[in-house]
Motif scaffolding. Sequence first.
Motif, mmCIF file in Angstrom:
data_model
loop_
_atom_site.group_PDB
_atom_site.id
_atom_site.type_symbol
_atom_site.label_atom_id
_atom_site.label_comp_id
_atom_site.label_asym_id
_atom_site.label_seq_id
_atom_site.Cartn_x
_atom_site.Cartn_y
_atom_site.Cartn_z
ATOM 1 N N UNK A 155 0.806 -1.222 0.000
ATOM 2 C CA UNK A 155 0.000 0.000 0.000
ATOM 3 C C UNK A 155 0.840 1.274 0.000
ATOM 4 N N UNK A 156 2.158 1.137 0.132
ATOM 5 C CA UNK A 156 3.025 2.314 0.122
ATOM 6 C C UNK A 156 2.931 3.143 1.381
ATOM 7 N N UNK A 157 2.567 2.528 2.506
ATOM 8 C CA UNK A 157 2.438 3.283 3.750
ATOM 9 C C UNK A 157 3.801 3.582 4.364
ATOM 10 N N UNK A 158 3.866 4.673 5.082
ATOM 11 C CA UNK A 158 5.001 4.920 5.970
ATOM 12 C C UNK A 158 4.832 4.008 7.182
ATOM 13 N N UNK A 159 5.928 3.673 7.859
ATOM 14 C CA UNK A 159 5.831 2.808 9.028
ATOM 15 C C UNK A 159 4.953 3.464 10.096
ATOM 16 N N UNK A 160 5.054 4.789 10.248
ATOM 17 C CA UNK A 160 4.233 5.489 11.236
ATOM 18 C C UNK A 160 2.753 5.395 10.892
ATOM 19 N N UNK A 161 2.435 5.383 9.601
ATOM 20 C CA UNK A 161 1.042 5.293 9.176
ATOM 21 C C UNK A 161 0.474 3.902 9.445
ATOM 22 N N UNK A 162 1.280 2.882 9.177
ATOM 23 C CA UNK A 162 0.818 1.513 9.430
ATOM 24 C C UNK A 162 0.584 1.300 10.924
ATOM 25 N N UNK A 163 1.477 1.826 11.755
ATOM 26 C CA UNK A 163 1.372 1.616 13.190
ATOM 27 C C UNK A 163 0.328 2.520 13.846
ATOM 28 N N UNK A 164 -0.185 3.485 13.100
ATOM 29 C CA UNK A 164 -1.236 4.351 13.647
ATOM 30 C C UNK A 164 -2.633 3.774 13.430
ATOM 31 N N UNK A 165 -2.736 2.658 12.703
ATOM 32 C CA UNK A 165 -4.041 2.028 12.489
ATOM 33 C C UNK A 165 -4.580 1.518 13.824
ATOM 34 N N UNK A 166 -5.885 1.599 13.987
ATOM 35 C CA UNK A 166 -6.527 1.146 15.219
ATOM 36 C C UNK A 166 -7.679 0.197 14.879
ATOM 37 N N UNK A 167 -8.309 -0.297 15.912
ATOM 38 C CA UNK A 167 -9.470 -1.157 15.712
ATOM 39 C C UNK A 167 -10.595 -0.449 14.987
ATOM 40 N N UNK A 168 -10.596 0.892 15.015
ATOM 41 C CA UNK A 168 -11.636 1.656 14.313
ATOM 42 C C UNK A 168 -11.527 1.500 12.802
ATOM 43 N N UNK A 169 -10.370 1.052 12.309
ATOM 44 C CA UNK A 169 -10.188 0.870 10.864
ATOM 45 C C UNK A 169 -10.731 -0.474 10.383
ATOM 46 N N UNK A 170 -11.233 -1.278 11.307
ATOM 47 C CA UNK A 170 -11.812 -2.572 10.963
ATOM 48 C C UNK A 170 -13.326 -2.446 10.849
ATOM 49 N N UNK A 171 -13.977 -3.323 10.081
ATOM 50 C CA UNK A 171 -13.383 -4.380 9.266
ATOM 51 C C UNK A 171 -12.728 -3.802 8.011
ATOM 52 N N UNK A 172 -11.728 -4.491 7.509
ATOM 53 C CA UNK A 172 -11.010 -4.030 6.331
ATOM 54 C C UNK A 172 -11.851 -4.212 5.078
ATOM 55 N N UNK A 173 -11.800 -3.210 4.226
ATOM 56 C CA UNK A 173 -12.514 -3.293 2.960
ATOM 57 C C UNK A 173 -11.546 -3.268 1.797
ATOM 58 N N UNK A 174 -11.933 -2.589 0.733
ATOM 59 C CA UNK A 174 -11.088 -2.505 -0.451
ATOM 60 C C UNK A 174 -10.126 -1.330 -0.395
ATOM 61 N N UNK A 197 -3.156 -10.697 5.025
ATOM 62 C CA UNK A 197 -2.069 -10.693 6.006
ATOM 63 C C UNK A 197 -2.531 -10.090 7.331
ATOM 64 N N UNK A 198 -3.288 -9.005 7.255
ATOM 65 C CA UNK A 198 -3.791 -8.370 8.480
ATOM 66 C C UNK A 198 -4.802 -9.277 9.177
ATOM 67 N N UNK A 199 -5.677 -9.905 8.398
ATOM 68 C CA UNK A 199 -6.684 -10.786 9.000
ATOM 69 C C UNK A 199 -6.033 -12.008 9.645
ATOM 70 N N UNK A 200 -4.963 -12.520 9.044
ATOM 71 C CA UNK A 200 -4.230 -13.640 9.631
ATOM 72 C C UNK A 200 -3.616 -13.236 10.970
ATOM 73 N N UNK A 201 -3.072 -12.034 11.013
ATOM 74 C CA UNK A 201 -2.510 -11.530 12.270
ATOM 75 C C UNK A 201 -3.596 -11.392 13.339
ATOM 76 N N UNK A 202 -4.754 -10.865 12.955
ATOM 77 C CA UNK A 202 -5.830 -10.656 13.927
ATOM 78 C C UNK A 202 -6.336 -11.969 14.511
ATOM 79 N N UNK A 203 -6.337 -13.003 13.695
ATOM 80 C CA UNK A 203 -6.792 -14.311 14.197
ATOM 81 C C UNK A 203 -5.835 -14.865 15.257
ATOM 82 N N UNK A 204 -4.546 -14.544 15.136
ATOM 83 C CA UNK A 204 -3.540 -15.085 16.051
ATOM 84 C C UNK A 204 -3.210 -14.170 17.226
#
Length: 303
Positions: A155-174, A197-204
């Motif tokens: 997705x071309x995210x910065x590391x800070x942008x990826x780590x700023x995601x929260x549960x409010x960004x779920x469920x993931x869409x397109x 990949x994100x959904x696999x992480x959430x399951x574990x």
Amino acid sequence: MSDALRDAMQRWLAHLRGLEGASEQTILAYGSDLRGFLTFLHVYQGESLGVARLARLSTADMRAWMAHERGRGLSARSLARALSSVKSFVRWLSDREGFDATAPLSVRPPRFQRKLPRPLAEDAAVAMIAQVDLQAQDPWVAARDVAVLTLLYGCGLRISEALSLTGADLPLGDSLRIMGKGRKERMVPLLPAARAAVESYLRLCPYPVAADLPLFRGKRGGALNGRLIAKAMEQARMALGLPATATPHAMRHSFATHLLSAGGDLRAIQELLGHASLATTQVYTAVDQARLMEVYRAAHPRR
């Protein structure tokens, strides 16, 4: 420094923070640059500084300061940034105090060679993600690191942008709504591989997901520190024999470079990366041209 000038400086920094959405790191850098300039001006002129003195800034003042900075070993790149900080303040002050700032604003920054981004090759980017998946002892930690790197590369995210995601960004869409630098919002497409990949992480993940909590967690449940992702990549690049430039930000560089190589539109890539200026994105055309010349020199029969 007069009280009026000190107050103006604080109001300018507050303006950068509030209205322009500058990060705290940017605020600190701009403040440091401006204080360095004002300190030089005080010593150079031997007089106290106020708004009236800045209204009389000349090109000679600016050039004397730049010569002093270069003389003490400041690089051309750092001096260009400091000059940008000083100009920003003078422009802001002149708008409010009504003086003509043409002279200081007309001074040109020193020229310097911009460093080209160092992306990974396509197979190396894929191998990096696969290696990170193999090396963590805890399966959920491996899944977490894979999810983060897949977001950076997919997705071309910065590391800070990826780590700023929260549960409010779920469920993931397109797509993902990302708040980037300067509090600028953008939408980025979410590839099926990244979503998986994100959904696999959430399951574990052993920690609960909540709207007000970070999506990616450390081993003790707190927000994931980006340094842990950098360390995971450091271990992986040593196993794969990749250079030290294989960092989290290189995954974002790889995203842009590989899109451009595949015929991606530069304007579209600018939007995906969240660059304010097209000139920032255009550096990837130089990377693509450099790679093309390497292939040409290696493959041409008359080499």
